[in-house]
Design an enzyme around this catalytic site. Structure first.
Site, PDB file in Angstrom:
ATOM      1  CG  ASP A 116      52.832  86.726  38.346  1.00 37.03           C
ATOM      2  OD1 ASP A 116      51.988  85.804  38.464  1.00 37.03           O
ATOM      3  OD2 ASP A 116      54.069  86.508  38.354  1.00 37.03           O
ATOM      4  CG  ASP A 173      56.876  87.046  39.920  1.00 37.83           C
ATOM      5  OD1 ASP A 173      56.258  86.271  40.681  1.00 37.83           O
ATOM      6  OD2 ASP A 173      56.712  87.066  38.693  1.00 37.83           O
ATOM      7  CD  GLN A 195      55.933  76.641  46.331  1.00 41.79           C
ATOM      8  OE1 GLN A 195      55.747  75.483  45.971  1.00 41.79           O
ATOM      9  NE2 GLN A 195      55.773  77.665  45.514  1.00 41.79           N
ATOM     10  CG  HIS A 219      58.740  78.441  40.019  1.00 37.61           C
ATOM     11  ND1 HIS A 219      58.815  77.111  39.661  1.00 37.61           N
ATOM     12  CD2 HIS A 219      57.852  78.506  41.042  1.00 37.61           C
ATOM     13  CE1 HIS A 219      57.999  76.402  40.431  1.00 37.61           C
ATOM     14  NE2 HIS A 219      57.405  77.209  41.272  1.00 37.61           N
ATOM     15  CG  ASP A 220      58.924  83.877  38.573  1.00 32.94           C
ATOM     16  OD1 ASP A 220      58.078  84.491  39.250  1.00 32.94           O
ATOM     17  OD2 ASP A 220      58.627  82.966  37.786  1.00 32.94           O
TER      18      ASP A 220
HETATM   19  O1  RIB Z   1      54.241  78.218  38.202  1.00 34.81           O
HETATM   20  C1  RIB Z   1      55.149  79.099  38.792  1.00 34.81           C
HETATM   21  C2  RIB Z   1      54.941  80.493  38.291  1.00 34.81           C
HETATM   22  O2  RIB Z   1      53.634  80.933  38.636  1.00 34.81           O
HETATM   23  C3  RIB Z   1      55.887  81.521  38.928  1.00 34.81           C
HETATM   24  O3  RIB Z   1      56.150  82.538  38.005  1.00 34.81           O
HETATM   25  C4  RIB Z   1      55.104  82.057  40.079  1.00 34.81           C
HETATM   26  O4  RIB Z   1      55.500  83.384  40.435  1.00 34.81           O
HETATM   27  C5  RIB Z   1      53.724  82.073  39.488  1.00 34.81           C
HETATM   28  O5  RIB Z   1      53.616  83.254  38.706  1.00 34.81           O
HETATM   29 CA    CA Z   2      55.650  84.838  38.631  1.00 32.96          CA
END
Ligand code: RIB
Ligand code: CA
Length: 317
Positions: free
Chosen positions: A11, A16, A228, A240-241
């Site tokens: 997403d 991402d 952030q 994260h991704d």
């Molecule tokens: O909580 C973090 C996730 O939520 C990540 O994948 C960020 O891109 C959002 O989709």
């Molecule tokens: Ca994501």
């Protein structure tokens, strides 16, 4: 050595987009397609963003498929506070040439998995709606999924509510369908992704790479780290991704522990929580390999190497 085949459901979304940089141009991986989920932003935005990133990187031959525009049951949840109105605020892209394919993402998932030899990993880094709907529409794909690797959940606390992480909370029923599909699951949760914080020195390091991908990385992190910090007070945004793709490139990158994981569907204050039985209290079989630690320096080395592979490629050269 044969390339690992994968479908990347995402997403985009700033993190991402960085994961896409790794997935789209790593010699170890064969990215069969990108499926867009509604999550960080609306489906229209996330599908366009996936096309925009691949075009920027010079990988526009990789097909993008738009998926479901809403969660399976609950009302839609987005994260414009982090990712902005477009879902990819910050970078300025050239006019978009690339369009999503006419085939729906769920149809692509079913067609590709059914026709496969069972050697495809499905990586998700957004709400799991597309994969869940594919599993419900055509259960036979279950046996064809080599492994589900997701960014989502946590065995500690959430990042949208005290209990729930965004990707799971945005479609808890979809996560439940995927976690109970009987396929190997690797859960990359906040517990490890909050250890890969993109501090200013990391951004400066990646800026030195000087490729289309590194320039996009810097522009993405400019926005992502600012929001952030505004919301969580962190000096660096948790990336994260990309951990999902990085652990395909280096299986030793993260330490996982088999756990019984249940998604809270109660609708109460813990709705969307990944209840991870880290110590086996319930005596139930493990349903996921949950990431509990990560080699942080190795992660940033993988990111840098991924950005370097775009030398001479893409719109940003
Ligand atoms: O909580 C973090 C996730 O939520 C990540 O994948 C960020 O891109 C959002 O989709
Ligand atoms: Ca994501």
């Amino acid at each position: 050595m044969a390339k690992q085949k994968l479908i990347y459901d995402c997403d985009p979304g700033h993190d991402d987009a960085v994961a896409l940089m790794l997935a789209a141009n790593s010699p170890e991986l064969e990215l069969l397609g990108v499926t867009a989920a509604s999550g960080n932003q609306t489906l229209e935005n996330t599908a366009r963003n996936a096309c925009q990133v691949l075009q920027w990187l010079g990988r526009e031959e990789i097909p993008v498929y738009a998926g479901c525009g809403r969660p399976m049951v609950r009302e839609q949840l987005t994260a414009g506070d982090i990712h902005g109105k477009t879902g990819l605020d910050g970078p300025v892209f050239p006019p978009l040439r690339k369009a999503a394919e006419p085939e729906h993402a769920v149809a692509f998932l079913i067609r590709t998995l059914l026709n496969s030899a069972g050697d495809i990993v499905v990586v998700t880094s957004g709400p799991m709606t597309n994969l869940a709907m594919a599993l419900r529409l055509e259960p036979r794909i279950g046996e064809k999924i080599q492994r589900i690797v997701l960014m989502g959940g946590s065995y500690s606390n959430g990042n949208v509510t005290p209990a729930a992480e965004f990707n799971i909370l945005a479609d808890p029923e979809a996560a439940h369908v995927c976690f109970t599909a009987g396929r190997p699951v690797t859960m990359i949760g906040l517990d490890v992704t909050r250890k890969v914080l993109c501090y200013p020195d990391i951004v400066a390091r990646m800026a030195q790479v000087n490729t289309s991908a590194s320039r996009l990385f810097v522009d993405l992190m400019g926005h992502f780290c600012r929001t952030q910090k505004e919301i969580y007070g962190w000096e660096g945004g948790p990336l994260h991704d990309p951990v999902t793709i990085a652990c395909l490139l280096d299986p030793d990158l993260v330490v996982t522990k088999p756990m019984h994981v249940e998604i809270d569907l109660s609708g109460g204050p813990s709705y969307g929580r990944t209840n991870c039985d880290a110590f086996g209290y319930l005596g139930l079989p493990a349903t996921a390999d949950v990431a509990v630690d990560i080699d942080v320096p190795r992660f940033w080395d993988l990111i840098e190497a991924g950005l370097r592979r775009y030398a001479g490629m893409g719109d940003g050269i």
